[in-house]
Design a protein around this motif. Structure first.
Motif, short mmCIF file in Angstrom:
data_model
loop_
_atom_site.label_atom_id
_atom_site.label_comp_id
_atom_site.label_asym_id
_atom_site.label_seq_id
_atom_site.Cartn_x
_atom_site.Cartn_y
_atom_site.Cartn_z
N UNK A 154 55.17 66.10 65.79
CA UNK A 154 55.88 67.51 65.73
C UNK A 154 55.91 68.08 64.42
N UNK A 155 54.97 67.52 63.65
CA UNK A 155 54.90 68.02 62.19
C UNK A 155 54.36 69.61 62.08
N UNK A 156 53.72 70.05 63.09
CA UNK A 156 53.27 71.51 63.32
C UNK A 156 54.39 72.04 64.25
N UNK A 157 55.51 71.80 64.57
CA UNK A 157 56.33 72.25 65.56
C UNK A 157 56.81 73.61 64.88
N UNK A 158 57.29 73.43 63.45
CA UNK A 158 57.89 74.56 62.86
C UNK A 158 56.96 75.33 62.00
N UNK A 159 56.76 76.57 62.20
CA UNK A 159 55.87 77.44 61.47
C UNK A 159 54.47 76.95 61.34
N UNK A 160 53.94 76.31 62.57
CA UNK A 160 52.64 75.87 62.56
C UNK A 160 52.23 75.01 61.52
N UNK A 161 53.20 74.22 60.95
CA UNK A 161 52.85 73.21 59.90
C UNK A 161 53.46 73.82 58.37
N UNK A 162 53.40 75.21 58.25
CA UNK A 162 53.65 75.80 57.24
C UNK A 162 55.14 75.70 56.85
N UNK A 163 55.67 76.40 55.43
CA UNK A 163 56.87 76.19 55.13
C UNK A 163 57.31 77.83 55.28
N UNK A 164 57.62 78.16 56.51
CA UNK A 164 58.13 79.63 56.73
C UNK A 164 59.56 79.62 57.10
N UNK A 165 60.00 80.51 58.03
CA UNK A 165 61.55 80.79 58.15
C UNK A 165 62.07 79.68 58.96
N UNK A 166 61.26 79.03 60.04
CA UNK A 166 61.85 77.93 60.83
C UNK A 166 62.09 76.65 59.88
N UNK A 167 61.31 76.25 59.22
CA UNK A 167 61.23 75.41 58.56
C UNK A 167 62.18 75.32 57.29
N UNK A 168 62.25 76.51 56.59
CA UNK A 168 63.22 76.87 55.58
C UNK A 168 64.70 76.61 56.00
N UNK A 169 64.76 77.47 57.35
CA UNK A 169 66.37 77.36 57.80
C UNK A 169 66.60 75.95 58.32
N UNK A 170 65.76 75.12 58.93
CA UNK A 170 65.98 73.64 59.28
C UNK A 170 66.42 72.90 58.07
N UNK A 171 65.76 72.83 57.18
CA UNK A 171 66.03 72.28 55.65
C UNK A 171 67.32 72.82 55.15
#
Length: 589
Positions: free
Chosen positions: A289-306
């Motif tokens: 699932x490493x591409x689950x958030x923002x298709x792998x990029x560091x976008x809104x989903x990944x930033x919020x998760x972190x």
């Protein structure tokens, strides 16, 4: 009329709007929580309390300052009430200095403001600007308790170090089950893991939640700590992964709203782990699932998760952020993050965490995979180490030595861990297979440490009982825990390991490793015992010779040769037995 006047007065003086409470032991290394009364909302409110509000609290003590992200806390006690609504907003802070700490809260509102780079034009709301202070004393904890040791931080060596007591860290950990947080007594979690065999390890006075829940998982942590193991590996999100039973969100398909009560229950477990001396190795995603958030990029989903992970858990004195299990692209996992994506998310996480907690990443198993995924990471100042997986056990030594040297050459000394061995069907087998465990001891545990690695974790293969996804009883591998502790405790007690290097050329014995601070301390590991000859031609003085049993531990052993003299190649004498592995410890008198 009098009632209305009283309300107006209270509002204008800030007593209602700025209501706040401070809880926790106000000591160095301990968690201090500040809870603010803010806007009443809920996990599913149209104005997203996780994304469209942002709480940051600046803590200052002299020239030391931390800006700590806060979070929405529902009713402030959701781990007990399972509340999903309320008006409580919270920040958790772990001070590293005695004296008076002052704080100022920033609380703003706006679309996607939680992950915005610039909040200068955001709307200030509710308790924004609230100030306060509290005094912090020295910790009263000791022993394994991580609060006694302080925060675990990177150094300019190949090892992490506790900020408080300055102890360097050698990891001896458990890697399975990776879905540890798929425990059935967490809110909205599957009934997969129960760990019932560890209820016996829960102790009176240990934490529980909701009238006695959590005893089995807390007991399991007690058991692991009792064996000398000091680190536990677990995923915080495995959506679409092997277990598909762990996530921090309100639903598995949700990416912007978080389950406050579940996360509060996780916090109870992590706090107990601090108390019993277990470092938390947090795996933020896996290869599926490493591409689950923002298709792998560091976008809104990944930033919020972190941000939510950091806000809720970064305060712990022993926490390691692992940016992904088996990260990268390979023939059997063709959909993965690119080198650019990987470097970007690593840098983002490092900059986000105000404490400087270690940031590492886990690899795919083959040597070719290492070249493809690890090489582009060399020189990244935000990456503190590599969590290696190897398919072949015998590759441990050369992998550890190679990447330790490569990282130093590029100006960033990585911590090198060996955290999973292949084949995936086997890993480390249960105690019913002692011969395989003996091979792990020789070719993995001691191999990593003698090459300058900083420790290991043990993965359980999927074809054997209590494996990586269905482990219910850690006693299934009690023997490997003991042998791991025998190795890590030896390094801690007898070696200046941060100053030592692999120097196999100093001994002529076959199947041996040498780890040395030349002219001071020499550690010689013999896989099958023997009569080693140590080259001290360039050294002067006298040295003591003692032997150590890497199978059972215990005191150092004196043999026939007790003292040797430098300036020549010197026989250390025979190991206490042959056909067994032994350690010769040579130290300058």
């Amino acid at each position: 009329m009098r009632t209305n006047l009283l309300i107006i007065l209270l509002l204008t003086t800030g007593i209602l709007s700025n209501a706040q409470t401070i809880s926790g032991e106000q000591k160095v290394g301990h968690k201090v929580s500040i809870t603010f009364d803010g806007p009443k909302t809920s996990e599913l409110d149209p104005v997203n309390p996780f994304l469209d509000y942002r709480l940051d609290v600046t803590f200052t003590n002299g020239d030391v300052q931390f800006v700590i992200p806060g979070f929405y806390a529902a009713d402030g006690n959701a781990g007990e009430t399972s509340a999903d609504a309320g008006n409580k907003w919270k920040v958790r802070f772990t001070p590293n200095k005695i004296g008076e700490w002052s704080y100022t809260a920033s609380f703003v509102k706006g679309k996607n403001i939680a992950v915005a780079d610039d909040i200068s034009k955001a709307e200030k709301v509710s308790f924004d600007g609230t100030k306060g202070s509290f005094n912090v004393d020295q910790t009263d904890k000791s022993g394994r308790d991580l609060r006694a040791k302080g925060r675990l931080l990177p150094t300019d060596t190949h090892y992490l170090q506790f900020e408080g007591n300055k102890e360097y860290f050698i990891k001896g950990g458990v890697n399975s089950p990776e879905d540890l947080l798929g425990y059935h007594e967490f809110d909205q979690t599957s009934k997969k893991h129960k760990f019932e065999n560890h209820i016996q390890d829960w102790k009176e006075g240990d934490v529980t939640w909701k009238d006695g829940k959590g005893k089995a998982l807390i007991g399991a942590m007690n058991y692991m700590a009792s064996t000398g193991i000091n680190t536990v590996y677990f995923l915080t999100m495995n959506v679409q992964g092997d277990g598909n039973n762990v996530w921090p969100w309100t639903e598995s398909f949700e990416r912007y709203r978080f389950n406050v009560s579940k996360l509060d229950q996780w916090e109870k477990v992590f706090t107990h782990m601090d108390q019993v001396g277990l470092v938390k190795h947090v795996i933020t995603q896996e290869t599926e699932n490493e591409n689950l958030l923002d298709i792998g990029y560091t976008g809104i989903q990944r930033k919020l998760y972190y941000r939510e992970l950091v806000a809720r858990f970064a305060h712990h004195p022993g926490i390691i952020w692992n940016m992904g299990e088996e990260n990268g692209i390979t023939n059997w996992s063709p959909v993965g993050q690119t080198a650019k994506m990987r470097n970007t998310m690593i840098t983002y996480m490092k900059n986000l965490d105000p404490y400087g907690n270690p940031v590492v990443i886990h690899t795919l198993p083959s040597l070719k995979d290492h070249e493809n995924t690890v090489t582009p990471l060399l020189g990244n100042k935000s990456l503190d180490g590599i969590s290696f997986q190897v398919h072949h056990l015998e590759d441990t030594y050369k992998v550890t030595k190679k990447w330790r040297k490569a990282s130093a050459k590029e100006g960033k000394k990585w911590v090198i861990w060996l955290d999973e061995i292949g084949p995936a069907s086997h890993g480390v087998l249960p105690d019913d297979y002692p011969a395989q465990q003996d091979t792990v001891r020789k070719d993995v545990i001691w191999a990593n440490l003698m090459a300058g690695g900083a420790g290991i974790e043990h993965y359980f293969g999927y074809k054997f009982p209590h494996n990586d996804l269905n482990c219910e009883d850690w006693r299934s591998r009690d023997r490997i825990w003991h042998m791991t502790y025998v190795a890590t405790s030896f390094f801690q007690e007898y070696l200046p390991f941060t100053e030592m290097k692999a120097k196999n050329n100093l001994v002529d014995s076959k199947d041996s490793y040498v780890f040395a601070k030349e002219g001071d301390t020499y550690c010689v590991y013999l896989k099958e015992g023997g009569n080693p000859v140590l080259d001290l031609s360039d050294q002067e003085g006298k040295y003591s010779v003692r032997w150590y049993n890497p199978r059972t531990g215990g005191d150092l052993i004196k043999a026939k040769v007790k003292v040797i003299t430098g300036g020549q190649k010197v026989a250390l004498g025979s190991s206490p037995t042959f056909d067994d592995d032994w350690v010769a410890l040579v130290r300058k008198l």
